[in-house]
Write a protein that holds these residues in place. Structure first.
Motif, PDB file in Angstrom:
ATOM      1  N   PHE A 165       0.745  -1.462   0.209  1.00 15.52           N
ATOM      2  CA  PHE A 165       0.116  -0.014   0.063  1.00 15.52           C
ATOM      3  C   PHE A 165       0.649   0.986   0.330  1.00 15.52           C
ATOM      4  N   VAL A 166       0.343   2.206  -0.236  1.00  6.70           N
ATOM      5  CA  VAL A 166       1.273   3.899  -0.800  1.00  6.70           C
ATOM      6  C   VAL A 166      -0.124   4.224   0.488  1.00  6.70           C
ATOM      7  N   VAL A 167       0.781   5.112   1.805  1.00  5.03           N
ATOM      8  CA  VAL A 167       0.195   5.595   3.061  1.00  5.03           C
ATOM      9  C   VAL A 167       0.599   7.095   3.053  1.00  5.03           C
ATOM     10  N   PRO A 168       0.777   7.894   3.796  1.00 11.04           N
ATOM     11  CA  PRO A 168       1.109   9.187   3.851  1.00 11.04           C
ATOM     12  C   PRO A 168       2.106   8.972   4.835  1.00 11.04           C
ATOM     13  N   ASP A 169       3.368   9.477   4.905  1.00 17.64           N
ATOM     14  CA  ASP A 169       4.191   9.913   6.081  1.00 17.64           C
ATOM     15  C   ASP A 169       4.743  11.453   5.898  1.00 17.64           C
ATOM     16  N   PRO A 170       4.453  11.741   6.000  1.00 14.89           N
ATOM     17  CA  PRO A 170       5.587  13.402   6.141  1.00 14.89           C
ATOM     18  C   PRO A 170       6.806  13.546   6.504  1.00 14.89           C
ATOM     19  N   ALA A 171       7.224  12.473   6.705  1.00  7.98           N
ATOM     20  CA  ALA A 171       8.903  12.687   7.068  1.00  7.98           C
ATOM     21  C   ALA A 171       9.803  11.478   6.493  1.00  7.98           C
ATOM     22  N   ALA A 172       8.862  10.453   5.859  1.00  5.79           N
ATOM     23  CA  ALA A 172       9.349  10.160   4.593  1.00  5.79           C
ATOM     24  C   ALA A 172      10.497  10.151   3.758  1.00  5.79           C
ATOM     25  N   PRO A 173      10.936   9.454   3.214  1.00  9.29           N
ATOM     26  CA  PRO A 173      13.031  10.060   2.095  1.00  9.29           C
ATOM     27  C   PRO A 173      11.652  10.248   1.012  1.00  9.29           C
ATOM     28  N   PRO A 174      12.350  10.824   0.214  1.00 12.24           N
ATOM     29  CA  PRO A 174      11.360  10.990  -1.471  1.00 12.24           C
ATOM     30  C   PRO A 174      11.538   9.655  -1.817  1.00 12.24           C
ATOM     31  N   LEU A 175      10.303   9.736  -2.782  1.00 16.09           N
ATOM     32  CA  LEU A 175      10.140   8.260  -3.688  1.00 16.09           C
ATOM     33  C   LEU A 175       9.579   8.603  -5.328  1.00 16.09           C
ATOM     34  N   TRP A 176      10.096   7.376  -6.347  1.00 17.47           N
ATOM     35  CA  TRP A 176      10.010   8.122  -7.877  1.00 17.47           C
ATOM     36  C   TRP A 176       9.425   6.699  -8.292  1.00 17.47           C
ATOM     37  N   ALA A 177       8.042   7.088  -8.954  1.00 23.50           N
ATOM     38  CA  ALA A 177       7.478   6.345  -9.291  1.00 23.50           C
ATOM     39  C   ALA A 177       8.241   5.472 -10.389  1.00 23.50           C
ATOM     40  N   ARG A 178       8.167   4.179 -10.699  1.00 23.31           N
ATOM     41  CA  ARG A 178       9.068   3.225 -11.546  1.00 23.31           C
ATOM     42  C   ARG A 178       8.617   3.816 -13.538  1.00 23.31           C
ATOM     43  N   PHE A 179       7.078   4.763 -13.295  1.00 22.72           N
ATOM     44  CA  PHE A 179       6.965   4.968 -15.141  1.00 22.72           C
ATOM     45  C   PHE A 179       6.374   6.241 -14.797  1.00 22.72           C
ATOM     46  N   TYR A 180       6.808   6.654 -15.586  1.00 21.57           N
ATOM     47  CA  TYR A 180       6.253   8.342 -15.631  1.00 21.57           C
ATOM     48  C   TYR A 180       5.876   8.465 -16.979  1.00 21.57           C
ATOM     49  N   ASP A 181       4.102   8.989 -17.289  1.00 19.91           N
ATOM     50  CA  ASP A 181       3.735   8.925 -18.816  1.00 19.91           C
ATOM     51  C   ASP A 181       4.427  10.155 -19.392  1.00 19.91           C
TER      52      ASP A 181
END
Length: 320
Positions: A247-263
């Protein structure tokens, strides 16, 4: 250096002295048994155990062939060096005239013929060849003729990478996981791997480019790719795995992520199940694909935090 448990996945993570042990030599003997007559290896095999069947198709996917070359070079006896040389010849032979590499060689029909950055296949091959060309200590057994061929292959490979970089509205951005071997355009692979900009493979491409001698063209490509990573980082979320699901969950303290695919048109992240239809969120695809694929990555963090500043400092003109 702390020694990790020896598995095939950690075979390149052992202390330098371990590669001269009887245990390493025994594993290296297994690796020779797995080597195809063409010099390459299959993927996804545990080479700590002797093979049960003869080798079949050979590839650079999932670290195959490149991992074996580096391991055998580290063990370093003449028998294993000879096998590594044969595998280096395999890499050289598998390269397209335009500088790219297919996923499998000899060629396998389907998307496998595309120039393959997926899972860092091409950049792993180029890294090995560059290390050979630069006569790194572990490869001093390689003859001058092969080193020259490796250097030429790296030059062609970098030219191919630069041709594949996607330009949108005049700006250099990122790369797709695979590109057409003729047109260099982003290409489709499996049903859920559509033409896109990759938040994962692009990181390893940039890191590889940063390791080469900077030129204006190379610098422009790196700056464009880094700028794209900065703009497209996703903040305030993390991935949570629970009860066999993800699951994707909110977390203001989480380090940045990137999606595998961008349109390629909207620039927004997308997700795709085996039906091949784009979705706006990971929650919209089937559980099997949610849990069986890496839809997000944190690989860009180290690049932006450490690698890029170090590279920038290295290429910055020195005051006169």
């Amino acid at each position: 250096m702390f020694r990790q448990a020896v598995t095939w996945k950690t075979i390149l993570d052992q202390p330098a002295g371990w590669y001269k042990t009887a245990e390493a030599q025994k594993i290296a003997q297994n690796v020779l048994l797995y080597q195809h007559v063409n010099g390459g290896w299959e993927k996804n095999l545990d080479m700590l155990k002797p093979p049960k069947t003869p080798p079949k198709e050979t590839t650079i996917d999932n670290g195959a062939t490149t991992t074996q070359i580096e391991f055998l070079a580290r063990v370093g006896t003449p028998e294993f060096q000879a096998a590594a040389l044969k595998a280096i010849d395999y890499l050289l032979g598998a390269q397209y005239p335009n500088g790219g590499w297919p996923q499998f060689w000899p060629l396998k029909k389907g998307y496998y013929t595309h120039i393959t950055f997926n899972d860092d296949a091409m950049t792993r091959a180029l890294t090995v060849l560059r290390d050979v060309a630069q006569n790194k200590p572990v490869y001093t057994f390689v003859d001058a003729g092969r080193r020259q061929k490796c250097a030429a292959a790296v030059t062609k490979g970098i030219a191919c990478i630069l041709k594949c970089q996607v330009v949108i509205k005049g700006k250099k951005t990122a790369w797709c996981a695979q590109h057409d071997e003729v047109t260099f355009a982003p290409a489709k692979a499996r049903a859920y791997e559509l033409p896109s900009l990759s938040g994962s493979e692009s990181v390893h491409i940039l890191r590889f480019l940063m390791g080469d001698k900077p030129t204006p063209q190379l610098t422009e490509a790196i700056e464009g790719g880094v700028a794209w990573l900065k703009v497209n980082q996703l903040t305030g979320i993390r991935i949570e795995k629970k009860n066999g699901d993800a699951f994707v969950v909110p977390d203001p303290a989480a380090p940045p992520l990137w999606a595998r695919f961008y349109d390629l048109e909207t620039g927004k992240p997308f997700f795709c199940g085996r039906d091949g239809i784009k979705k706006n969120s990971m929650a919209e695809i089937e559980k099997e694909r949610r849990t069986g694929y890496s839809w997000y990555t944190n690989r860009g963090n180290q690049l932006l935090k450490d690698d890029y500043p170090a590279w920038k400092n290295h290429v910055k003109p020195k005051p006169s």
